[in-house]
Design a protein around this motif. Structure first.
Motif, PDB file in Angstrom:
ATOM      1  N   LYS A  53       0.839  -1.132  -0.012  1.00 48.83           N
ATOM      2  CA  LYS A  53      -0.020  -0.001  -0.215  1.00 48.83           C
ATOM      3  C   LYS A  53       0.774   1.446   0.066  1.00 48.83           C
ATOM      4  CE  LYS A  53      -4.265  -1.677   1.872  1.00 48.83           C
ATOM      5  NZ  LYS A  53      -5.293  -1.511   3.376  1.00 48.83           N
ATOM      6  N   LYS A  54       2.094   1.352   0.758  1.00 45.22           N
ATOM      7  CA  LYS A  54       2.606   2.375   0.682  1.00 45.22           C
ATOM      8  C   LYS A  54       3.745   2.550  -0.225  1.00 45.22           C
ATOM      9  CE  LYS A  54       2.783   2.389   5.976  1.00 45.22           C
ATOM     10  NZ  LYS A  54       3.739   2.300   7.296  1.00 45.22           N
ATOM     11  N   ILE A  55       3.478   2.051  -1.218  1.00 46.44           N
ATOM     12  CA  ILE A  55       4.254   2.120  -2.617  1.00 46.44           C
ATOM     13  C   ILE A  55       3.797   2.964  -3.305  1.00 46.44           C
ATOM     14  CG2 ILE A  55       3.165   0.120  -3.708  1.00 46.44           C
ATOM     15  CD1 ILE A  55       7.016   0.969  -4.122  1.00 46.44           C
ATOM     16  N   ARG A  56       2.398   3.524  -3.105  1.00 46.30           N
ATOM     17  CA  ARG A  56       1.784   4.454  -3.891  1.00 46.30           C
ATOM     18  C   ARG A  56       2.458   5.706  -4.552  1.00 46.30           C
ATOM     19  NH1 ARG A  56      -3.707   5.328  -5.217  1.00 46.30           N
ATOM     20  NH2 ARG A  56      -4.230   7.662  -5.408  1.00 46.30           N
ATOM     21  N   SER A  57       3.120   6.430  -3.763  1.00 40.59           N
ATOM     22  CA  SER A  57       3.721   7.402  -4.233  1.00 40.59           C
ATOM     23  C   SER A  57       4.740   7.449  -5.257  1.00 40.59           C
ATOM     24  CB  SER A  57       4.353   8.150  -3.097  1.00 40.59           C
ATOM     25  OG  SER A  57       5.773   7.772  -2.609  1.00 40.59           O
ATOM     26  N   GLY A  58       5.580   6.168  -5.123  1.00 38.92           N
ATOM     27  CA  GLY A  58       6.469   5.755  -6.269  1.00 38.92           C
ATOM     28  C   GLY A  58       5.832   5.363  -7.436  1.00 38.92           C
ATOM     29  N   LEU A  59       4.642   4.591  -7.378  1.00 39.11           N
ATOM     30  CA  LEU A  59       3.997   4.245  -8.377  1.00 39.11           C
ATOM     31  C   LEU A  59       3.334   5.430  -9.304  1.00 39.11           C
ATOM     32  CD1 LEU A  59       2.069   1.172  -7.173  1.00 39.11           C
ATOM     33  CD2 LEU A  59       4.018   1.089  -8.321  1.00 39.11           C
ATOM     34  N   LYS A  60       2.910   6.499  -8.553  1.00 42.43           N
ATOM     35  CA  LYS A  60       2.447   7.685  -9.311  1.00 42.43           C
ATOM     36  C   LYS A  60       3.429   8.491  -9.758  1.00 42.43           C
ATOM     37  CE  LYS A  60      -0.986  10.118  -7.003  1.00 42.43           C
ATOM     38  NZ  LYS A  60      -1.366  10.857  -6.018  1.00 42.43           N
ATOM     39  N   ALA A  61       4.503   8.463  -9.343  1.00 38.89           N
ATOM     40  CA  ALA A  61       5.747   8.988  -9.985  1.00 38.89           C
ATOM     41  C   ALA A  61       5.922   8.319 -11.255  1.00 38.89           C
ATOM     42  CB  ALA A  61       6.875   9.206  -9.175  1.00 38.89           C
ATOM     43  N   ALA A  62       6.057   7.086 -11.348  1.00 40.19           N
ATOM     44  CA  ALA A  62       6.207   6.436 -12.666  1.00 40.19           C
ATOM     45  C   ALA A  62       5.237   6.747 -13.510  1.00 40.19           C
ATOM     46  CB  ALA A  62       6.639   5.095 -12.228  1.00 40.19           C
ATOM     47  N   LYS A  63       3.919   6.437 -13.053  1.00 39.73           N
ATOM     48  CA  LYS A  63       2.865   6.547 -13.915  1.00 39.73           C
ATOM     49  C   LYS A  63       2.933   7.953 -14.655  1.00 39.73           C
ATOM     50  CE  LYS A  63      -1.320   5.028 -15.258  1.00 39.73           C
ATOM     51  NZ  LYS A  63      -1.411   3.678 -15.912  1.00 39.73           N
ATOM     52  N   LYS A  64       3.362   9.057 -13.751  1.00 30.94           N
ATOM     53  CA  LYS A  64       3.134  10.523 -14.529  1.00 30.94           C
ATOM     54  C   LYS A  64       4.178  10.683 -15.470  1.00 30.94           C
ATOM     55  CE  LYS A  64       3.419  15.388 -12.811  1.00 30.94           C
ATOM     56  NZ  LYS A  64       3.756  16.315 -11.895  1.00 30.94           N
ATOM     57  N   ALA A  65       5.271   9.832 -15.310  1.00 27.53           N
ATOM     58  CA  ALA A  65       6.317   9.897 -16.379  1.00 27.53           C
ATOM     59  C   ALA A  65       6.232   8.950 -17.658  1.00 27.53           C
ATOM     60  CB  ALA A  65       7.599   9.574 -15.763  1.00 27.53           C
ATOM     61  N   HIS A  66       4.982   8.239 -17.328  1.00 30.05           N
ATOM     62  CA  HIS A  66       4.659   7.434 -18.653  1.00 30.05           C
ATOM     63  C   HIS A  66       5.578   6.187 -18.726  1.00 30.05           C
ATOM     64  CE1 HIS A  66       1.394  10.192 -19.698  1.00 30.05           C
ATOM     65  NE2 HIS A  66       2.385  10.923 -19.848  1.00 30.05           N
TER      66      HIS A  66
END
Length: 266
Positions: free
Chosen positions: A52-65
């Motif tokens: 669950k706490k991995i969310r911020s890392g996932l969002k950063a990668a998603k934003k960068a496609h």
């Protein structure tokens, strides 16, 4: 084993693998993902520390496609990753429970858990769901070991002193099971206690061969690694892929230990 398989296949394609170890620290892992985003990598293979706490890392990668291929342990925010490749973790727990029920008519059970990893949660849930409704099989103790030998050993030693009646230990993985075996050995309690792990590691298989460990539900990390690589390159080529891929597990006990390769992973 997973990392070695990834590296072999990636270098064979003329590409480069960057490997980072978060050392079970989710804050550090999120920082590592942000570092990889800044490096403008083409894809990220991820084994999450905390689902669950991995969310911020996932969002950063998603934003960068940047596509993320999750391996071995799923994440809570599935919409933030491209594909998840895991063993049938729930089935692994079921396999251990069914084998225990064949060997014992009743049991006092201790669970060795890792609540931050969804894969570990699913394994233990598979075990407990299988024995649910069978009052002769009672879970009397549970402790979080993070799947580490060095954490498992002292915690199991403490449990064994508190609960003299423990005669089955179900561990989320082989390292935790090996820590339990060391604790049992230190208290001269090895005989009569069934110990289960999940992984199918060479070390666990040797312990089964020597009649110390009862069983392990084996994963297939090489297959998982090859599937991850094939999927990653398909994503990079713009091809459609399955969002969730499950690889099989196989229970190894004294009944079939002679039929498997003890020296290597499955």
């Amino acid at each position: 084993i997973l990392n070695n398989e990834l590296q072999t296949q990636i270098e064979r394609n003329g590409d480069h693998l960057i490997t980072l170890d978060p050392a079970l620290n989710q804050v550090k892992q999120n920082e590592q993902i942000e570092y990889l985003v800044k490096k403008k990598v083409d894809a990220i293979f991820l084994n999450p520390v905390d689902w669950k706490k991995i969310r911020s890392g996932l969002k950063a990668a998603k934003k960068a496609h940047i596509p993320i291929i999750v391996i071995d342990a799923p994440v809570y925010d599935k919409d933030l990753v491209d594909v998840t490749i895991v063993s049938d973790n729930y089935r692994a727990g079921v396999q251990c429970a069914k084998d225990m029920m064949k060997r014992k008519k009743n049991a006092k059970i201790a669970l060795l858990t890792h609540i931050e990893a969804k894969s570990a949660v699913d394994r233990i849930r598979g075990f407990t769901d299988t024995i649910e409704g069978h009052e002769e099989y009672q879970v009397i103790a549970s402790t979080d070991t993070q799947g580490q030998i060095e954490r498992s050993l002292p915690k199991v030693e403490k449990l064994l002193k508190q609960y003299q009646e423990i005669d089955v230990i179900m561990a989320l993985n082989d390292p935790a099971a090996m820590g339990a075996l060391a604790a049992l050995d230190s208290q001269d309690r090895l005989e009569g206690v069934l110990v289960y792990g999940i992984d199918g590691s060479p070390e666990a298989k040797k312990l089964i061969e020597n009649d110390m460990m009862t069983g392990t539900s084996a994963q297939f990390p090489k297959k998982m690694g090859r599937t991850a690589i094939e999927t990653a390159y398909k994503i990079l080529k713009g091809e459609n892929v399955k969002s969730y891929i499950t690889t099989p597990v196989k229970l190894i006990t004294s009944d079939n230990i002679d039929a498997v390769d003890i020296e290597r992973w499955q």
